[in-house]
Structure formats: C-alpha cells, structure tokens
Motif scaffolding. Structure first.
Motif, PDB file in Angstrom:
ATOM      1  N   MET A  44     -22.337 -15.541 -32.869  1.00  0.00           N
ATOM      2  CA  MET A  44     -21.464 -16.273 -32.137  1.00  0.00           C
ATOM      3  C   MET A  44     -22.241 -17.547 -31.691  1.00  0.00           C
ATOM      4  SD  MET A  44     -18.290 -16.778 -31.447  1.00  0.00           S
ATOM      5  CE  MET A  44     -17.411 -17.805 -30.076  1.00  0.00           C
ATOM      6  N   LEU A  45     -21.550 -18.997 -31.720  1.00  0.00           N
ATOM      7  CA  LEU A  45     -22.016 -20.078 -31.410  1.00  0.00           C
ATOM      8  C   LEU A  45     -22.245 -19.887 -29.830  1.00  0.00           C
ATOM      9  CD1 LEU A  45     -22.135 -23.024 -32.375  1.00  0.00           C
ATOM     10  CD2 LEU A  45     -20.142 -23.384 -31.074  1.00  0.00           C
ATOM     11  N   SER A  46     -23.483 -20.358 -29.483  1.00  0.00           N
ATOM     12  CA  SER A  46     -23.943 -20.332 -28.026  1.00  0.00           C
ATOM     13  C   SER A  46     -24.045 -21.791 -27.669  1.00  0.00           C
ATOM     14  CB  SER A  46     -25.126 -19.777 -27.675  1.00  0.00           C
ATOM     15  OG  SER A  46     -26.356 -20.858 -28.458  1.00  0.00           O
ATOM     16  N   LYS A  47     -24.077 -22.010 -26.239  1.00  0.00           N
ATOM     17  CA  LYS A  47     -23.992 -23.219 -25.716  1.00  0.00           C
ATOM     18  C   LYS A  47     -25.095 -24.176 -26.098  1.00  0.00           C
ATOM     19  CE  LYS A  47     -23.053 -25.442 -21.145  1.00  0.00           C
ATOM     20  NZ  LYS A  47     -22.676 -25.388 -19.921  1.00  0.00           N
ATOM     21  N   SER A  48     -26.327 -23.511 -26.232  1.00  0.00           N
ATOM     22  CA  SER A  48     -27.251 -24.416 -26.596  1.00  0.00           C
ATOM     23  C   SER A  48     -27.310 -24.755 -28.023  1.00  0.00           C
ATOM     24  CB  SER A  48     -28.551 -23.474 -26.251  1.00  0.00           C
ATOM     25  OG  SER A  48     -28.750 -22.495 -27.425  1.00  0.00           O
ATOM     26  N   HIS A  49     -26.646 -24.061 -28.885  1.00  0.00           N
ATOM     27  CA  HIS A  49     -26.347 -24.445 -30.423  1.00  0.00           C
ATOM     28  C   HIS A  49     -25.610 -25.565 -30.319  1.00  0.00           C
ATOM     29  CE1 HIS A  49     -27.482 -20.041 -31.835  1.00  0.00           C
ATOM     30  NE2 HIS A  49     -28.484 -20.967 -32.093  1.00  0.00           N
ATOM     31  N   ALA A  50     -24.352 -25.407 -29.576  1.00  0.00           N
ATOM     32  CA  ALA A  50     -23.255 -26.596 -29.407  1.00  0.00           C
ATOM     33  C   ALA A  50     -24.187 -27.691 -28.956  1.00  0.00           C
ATOM     34  CB  ALA A  50     -22.135 -26.152 -28.465  1.00  0.00           C
ATOM     35  N   ARG A  51     -24.913 -27.542 -27.981  1.00  0.00           N
ATOM     36  CA  ARG A  51     -25.765 -28.983 -27.431  1.00  0.00           C
ATOM     37  C   ARG A  51     -26.564 -29.238 -28.664  1.00  0.00           C
ATOM     38  NH1 ARG A  51     -27.811 -27.121 -22.214  1.00  0.00           N
ATOM     39  NH2 ARG A  51     -29.116 -26.219 -23.335  1.00  0.00           N
ATOM     40  N   THR A  52     -27.193 -28.792 -29.068  1.00  0.00           N
ATOM     41  CA  THR A  52     -28.247 -29.105 -30.456  1.00  0.00           C
ATOM     42  C   THR A  52     -27.322 -29.902 -31.643  1.00  0.00           C
ATOM     43  OG1 THR A  52     -29.343 -27.284 -29.906  1.00  0.00           O
ATOM     44  CG2 THR A  52     -29.812 -28.370 -32.045  1.00  0.00           C
ATOM     45  N   PHE A  53     -26.148 -29.326 -31.760  1.00  0.00           N
ATOM     46  CA  PHE A  53     -25.080 -29.909 -32.587  1.00  0.00           C
ATOM     47  C   PHE A  53     -24.793 -31.370 -32.482  1.00  0.00           C
ATOM     48  CE2 PHE A  53     -20.771 -30.623 -33.651  1.00  0.00           C
ATOM     49  CZ  PHE A  53     -20.579 -30.776 -35.033  1.00  0.00           C
ATOM     50  N   PHE A  54     -24.472 -31.374 -30.868  1.00  0.00           N
ATOM     51  CA  PHE A  54     -24.019 -32.542 -30.474  1.00  0.00           C
ATOM     52  C   PHE A  54     -25.279 -33.671 -30.379  1.00  0.00           C
ATOM     53  CE2 PHE A  54     -24.014 -35.010 -26.064  1.00  0.00           C
ATOM     54  CZ  PHE A  54     -23.285 -36.080 -26.537  1.00  0.00           C
ATOM     55  N   LEU A  55     -26.194 -33.352 -29.890  1.00  0.00           N
ATOM     56  CA  LEU A  55     -27.490 -34.304 -29.744  1.00  0.00           C
ATOM     57  C   LEU A  55     -27.877 -34.842 -31.071  1.00  0.00           C
ATOM     58  CD1 LEU A  55     -29.247 -32.940 -26.695  1.00  0.00           C
ATOM     59  CD2 LEU A  55     -28.032 -35.077 -26.687  1.00  0.00           C
ATOM     60  N   GLY A  56     -28.275 -33.551 -31.994  1.00  0.00           N
ATOM     61  CA  GLY A  56     -28.624 -33.846 -33.305  1.00  0.00           C
ATOM     62  C   GLY A  56     -27.631 -34.747 -34.028  1.00  0.00           C
ATOM     63  N   GLY A  57     -26.421 -34.553 -34.048  1.00  0.00           N
ATOM     64  CA  GLY A  57     -25.345 -35.137 -34.903  1.00  0.00           C
ATOM     65  C   GLY A  57     -25.192 -36.697 -34.435  1.00  0.00           C
ATOM     66  N   THR A  58     -25.515 -36.826 -33.039  1.00  0.00           N
ATOM     67  CA  THR A  58     -25.140 -38.334 -32.350  1.00  0.00           C
ATOM     68  C   THR A  58     -26.540 -39.003 -32.917  1.00  0.00           C
ATOM     69  OG1 THR A  58     -23.988 -37.187 -30.594  1.00  0.00           O
ATOM     70  CG2 THR A  58     -25.016 -39.400 -30.495  1.00  0.00           C
ATOM     71  N   ILE A  59     -27.852 -38.403 -32.648  1.00  0.00           N
ATOM     72  CA  ILE A  59     -28.770 -39.355 -33.143  1.00  0.00           C
ATOM     73  C   ILE A  59     -28.850 -39.405 -34.539  1.00  0.00           C
ATOM     74  CG2 ILE A  59     -31.495 -39.216 -33.148  1.00  0.00           C
ATOM     75  CD1 ILE A  59     -31.128 -37.464 -30.379  1.00  0.00           C
ATOM     76  N   LEU A  60     -28.604 -38.690 -35.185  1.00  0.00           N
ATOM     77  CA  LEU A  60     -28.713 -38.735 -36.876  1.00  0.00           C
ATOM     78  C   LEU A  60     -27.595 -40.002 -37.319  1.00  0.00           C
ATOM     79  CD1 LEU A  60     -30.071 -37.824 -39.411  1.00  0.00           C
ATOM     80  CD2 LEU A  60     -27.979 -36.243 -39.738  1.00  0.00           C
TER      81      LEU A  60
END
Lengths: 445, 145
Positions: B1-17
């Motif tokens: 299950m998706l955890s909050k820290s995974h979700a944060r990584t998705f947000f930060l990584g996706g944004t920066i990329l």
C-alpha cells in the motif's frame, strides 16, 4: 475558531466579495457589448471592461486565498499569527494596489498583456505586498508548534505563486518572448501552483468537515499535487503551439496537457471518497456542498473543457476564439471561485459564532450560481463553436460572424443574471453573519 | 500500500524532473529556435516602438495576435497581408470610431508616425513562423453584401 488572529480572514473575504461584485458588473458590460449594445463605449470601451474584469478576478481570488491562509495557518501551526497589525496593513495595501490599477485602466494606464495589465511601476507594489503576506505566513509557521503537510502545501503554493510573478515583469522587444514568459506566470499559476493552494485549502476543509484521518487525506494530497505538476508544468506547451516557438511543443504540450484532467479527476474522486469514508457528520452542510462542488466542477470546467480544445489539431482551429472563453469561465469558477466560497462557508460560522448554515438561502445560492455558470458556459460554447465553423473553416469575415452569433450573448446575459442572483444571495448571507468576535473562540484542549 | 512518504517522493521527484525538462526545453527554444522563427534581425526600432504602442493602448483587450488576447475584434496576426498598410493606417488615424461592421473601435486618432510604427510591427508579426496558424479556411464562401 481557535486563535484570535484568525479573525483577520474576515476582512480579506469582505474585500474579495466586494471585488467579485465589481467583476460581475464589468462582465455584464462586455456581455451587452457582444450583443450589440455598446452604449458605454465612450466611457468604458471594451478593452477597459475586459482588463478590469480579468484583473478583478485575479485580485478577488488572491484576496480569498490570503484570507483562507490567514485562517488556516494559525490553526495548523497551533500558534497566533505573528502580527495582526501588519496583516491589516497588507490588506489595505492590497486594496490600494487593486483600486489604483483598476482606476488606471479607465485612463489608458496599463500594459496590454492579457492578465498582466498592471503597469510595471505598480508591479513593485504588488511584490512588496506579497512579500509582506509571505513573511507573516512563513514566520507564523516557523514559530508554530506544528508543520503539517496541509500547511506546507498551501504555503508552497503561495511562495511559488509569488516567485512566478517575476518572469512577467521582464521587458522583451520580441512579442514571442513576451508571450513565452507571460505564460510562465499565467499558466503556471492557474494550472500549477494555484492548484497547490486549492489542494491545501481542500485538504484542510476535508479534514475538518469529514473527520477522516489527516494522514490519509495528506497522503492523497501529495499524489494529487504531484499529478498536477507532472502534467501541468510541461502542459505549458499548449500555449506554445502557435506563438513562434518550435514544433516540438505541439507534441509535448499535446501529451502533457491531455494528462492535466487526471489531476482534477484525482481531486474530484478524492473529495467524494473522503466524504463517503468520513464518519463525522459535520452540521455545516453548505460548506460541504461547496467543498465537493469545487472538486467536481473544476474537473468538468478545467479538466474536461480544457481537454476539449487542448490537442494541437483542434486548437489550430479554436485558438483565439470564444471557445477559450467557454473553458475559462467554468474552469476559474469551479477550481478557484468555488474553493474561496467553500472556505468562506466553513470559516464564517466559526469566526462569528453564528450558525446560519441551516437556512435555505445557502442552498439557493449554491444551485443558482452553479446552474447560471453552466448556462453561461453553454452559451459561450455555442457562440465559440459557431464562430470556429463560420470564420475559421468557411472563411467568413470576423465582423459578419460576430453579428450572426449575437443571439448567444442574450442567453449568456440571461444565465449570467441567474449566476449573479446566486452570488448576490451568497453575499447577502455573508453580510448577515456580521463581523467576527472573540466570543466565537473555542476552548483550547 | 502506498505510504505517505512514497507519495511525498512521487510529488517531489515528479515536480523536480518535470521542471528540469521544462527549463531545458525553454532554454533551447529561446536561445536557438525563437530567434530563427521570429526573424529577430527584423526587430527594427520601428517594430519595437510599434510593440510598445500595441501594449500601452491595450490592443489585446479587444483583438488577438498570435491568437492571444480578447475575442471582441478581429485576429491581427495576418492583418498586414489581409488589409495592407493604407487600410491599417486609416483605422488607427481615424478621429471617429472605426466600425466597418457595426462594432466600434476606440478612435485613437494616432499621428502618422505612430501608425507607421504599428504597421511595421504588424509587418514583423505577419512574417513570424507560427507552425501553420492561423489556418487557411477549408472553404471560401462568397458573401453577398
């Protein structure tokens, strides 16, 4: 309300509602002009009405966002706002900049750059104003006991919005360069960082209204704002198709802007799912309706109607026609107008201690304004599609086509009257709440 | 299950990329492509003065150029080709509102030098490579006036 300083929000909301009323008046001036009744032409020509209409939109929404932030940040950070006095100074300076700009538009004091008509000397006042606002918010967060994801996402949205204003202040001799950077402000605001602000406010309201666990809501908030940026940043390309930029933007803009509805779909599904999951039955039904409403209408207006003309093959024909106005109206209303209305509906009873949310007026305001706006969008769609076929595909003269589609503006004005009635009732209820009071303070646990 | 820290990584990584790719493409567009497509050498002092007049009178508050602006008055990207300089100057210098098909334009009554600058601007705009915009009509209907 948990902190006395949250009351500052009230005056930002009041300014917001005042400017919205003015925006609607100028909208009617333009609607009548499109119908052929341009009797005010000598005093308020169309380009003045247009600049006032769009700039008031931006300022009333910003004022609403700022009000919501002044309410949310102290509650999330568990600390009073660092200075109430400076917050009022910021409010007054915002009102002054707005009024000077709008008066200036009546005297040819402007820069004809769509949405960024504020002349550059005044831009510096905007910058000072926003820096003061951000200073107050950031300092409150810094001194606060908690830094929640909701408050961080909201603050990040506000900080990026301020930074992105700057590219729009650079002067370029080349119209293409000018346009390129103008979209850094306008597009990356409304299809980027403003969605962070919207997401932050939405998460706060959902936590309060549905009672769903903060961890769950904030996890999905990250996913949604992640989708927003992944699609929205490269989606800027849909503004670069036909302005003198290279062809690869047709592919990049087409693909990524086609993904933009996903973020809004995520927002809508998220809001509805949290509402279903929530066990708490919050008595403020009106706030709940605006909260779910903003998530759903933004998906339709910003997501679906944006998708309708974002692909380059379609946009080649619709670019620069009333089809854009169709998408613009429902998108701004659904995503940003309604989130401000949701914040006001939730916060007013808490700030004033009066629980007026059981009245039928609140429901009437919700339905009339939304039905009115959907009607307006339909009228713009009919006019825009007819314009595309007659002018762009059949090659008829612009002016002849405009005369043929005048009738759609009669429908537009009628629907706008419904919308205005709804908004009028909402503002009447806002006034009926009266001013905030310390008696509305909740006991600290 | 998706955890909050995974979700944060998705947000930060996706944004920066995404932002990095966007910056790279913007750099390429502005440094090497836009100067070619817009014929930057053709930005004479007249064209630049014309652009300034275009902005300071908020022409975009009614018209569109490159398809951007308001939808109350005609698209002007190809106005130079469509109407020629005499017609454009007549509209700009007219002391009474120009209104060929009923809808009124503000009577700017510009001096001839300003009108010439705007014509130079429209001439430059006319020649920018816009990837096929505005499209040629598929049919040309004859109008009975």
């Amino acid at each position: 309300m948990k902190y006395k300083s949250q009351k500052v929000a009230y005056w930002f909301f009041a300014l917001s509602m005042l400017l919205l009323s003015l925006q609607i008046i100028y909208g009617f001036i333009m609607g009548f002009a499109h119908m052929g009744y341009d009797n005010l032409h000598d005093f308020i020509p169309f380009n003045t009405a247009r600049a006032v209409h769009t700039n008031l939109l931006v300022v009333w929404l910003l004022s609403g966002f700022m009000g919501a932030a002044y309410y949310i940040i102290p509650e999330e950070a568990e600390n009073e706002l660092v200075s109430v006095k400076w917050a009022y100074i910021q409010l007054i300076s915002l009102a002054v900049v707005g009024v000077v700009a709008i008066v200036g538009y009546h005297f040819n004091y402007w820069e004809g750059r769509k949405f960024l008509e504020i002349p550059r000397p005044l831009d510096w006042l905007v910058v000072a104003n926003v820096l003061l606002f951000l200073g107050l918010i950031l300092f409150t967060l810094y001194k606060g006991k908690k830094r929640t994801t909701t408050s961080l996402v909201l603050t990040m949205g506000l900080v990026f919005a301020a930074l992105l204003y700057l590219p729009g202040m650079i002067w370029f001799d080349n119209q293409t360069m000018d346009s390129f950077f103008r979209w850094w402000v306008v597009h990356l605001w409304v299809e980027g960082v403003w969605e962070l602000i919207m997401g932050g406010i939405l998460a706060f309201l959902l936590i309060k209204i549905t009672g769903v666990d903060r961890e769950v809501i904030e996890k999905w908030l990250y996913v949604i704002v992640g989708l927003t940026f992944i699609s929205g940043i490269l989606g800027t390309g849909h503004h670069y198709y036909y302005i003198g930029a290279p062809k690869y933007w047709l592919i990049i803009g087409g693909i990524f802007s086609a993904l933009e509805p996903l973020a809004f779909l995520g927002m809508a599904l998220f809001a509805v799912a949290m509402y279903r999951k929530g066990e708490k039955k919050h008595p403020n039904k009106i706030a709940l309706m605006w909260t779910l409403g903003t998530a759903i209408v933004s998906f339709v207006g910003a997501g679906l109607l944006g998708l309708a003309h974002t692909l380059p093959q379609v946009n080649l024909w619709t670019h620069g026609t009333l089809v854009t106005a169709m998408h613009g109206h429902l998108a701004f209303w659904g995503a940003y107008g309604m989130i401000v209305f949701a914040a006001i509906s939730y916060m007013m009873p808490n700030m004033t201690g009066r629980k007026l949310y059981d009245s039928g007026n609140g429901l009437t305001a919700f339905w009339l304004s939304n039905i009115g706006m959907i009607g307006m969008t339909t009228a713009f769609a009919a006019a825009g599609v007819a314009q595309v076929y007659m002018e762009r595909i059949m090659g008829l003269e612009f002016g002849d086509v405009q005369n043929e589609i005048q009738v759609h503006f009669l429908i537009l004005v009628l629907c706008a009257t419904l919308f205005t009635t709804g908004v009028g009732i909402f503002i009447y209820e806002f006034i009926r709440y009266g001013q905030p009071t310390d008696e509305a303070l909740e006991q600290h646990p | 299950m998706l955890s909050k820290s995974h979700a944060r990584t998705f947000f930060l990584g996706g944004t920066i990329l995404s932002f990095a790719v966007f910056l790279g493409l913007s750099w390429h567009t502005l440094s090497s492509e836009v100067p070619k497509q817009t014929n930057e050498a053709g930005l004479t002092p007249e064209v630049i003065r014309g652009k300034h007049l275009w902005e300071s009178n908020n022409c975009m508050g009614c018209h569109t150029i490159f398809g951007e602006g308001a939808y109350y008055a005609p698209e002007l990207t190809k106005v130079y080709e469509r109407r020629g300089d005499a017609y454009i100057k007549a509209a700009l210098m007219s002391p009474v509102p120009w209104s060929p098909r009923g809808r009124k334009m503000v009577a700017y009554a510009l001096p001839e030098s300003d009108a010439n600058d705007l014509v130079a601007f429209f001439k430059w705009v006319n020649e920018v490579d816009l990837n096929g915009f505005p499209p040629k009509p598929k049919y040309k209907v004859s109008q009975n006036k």
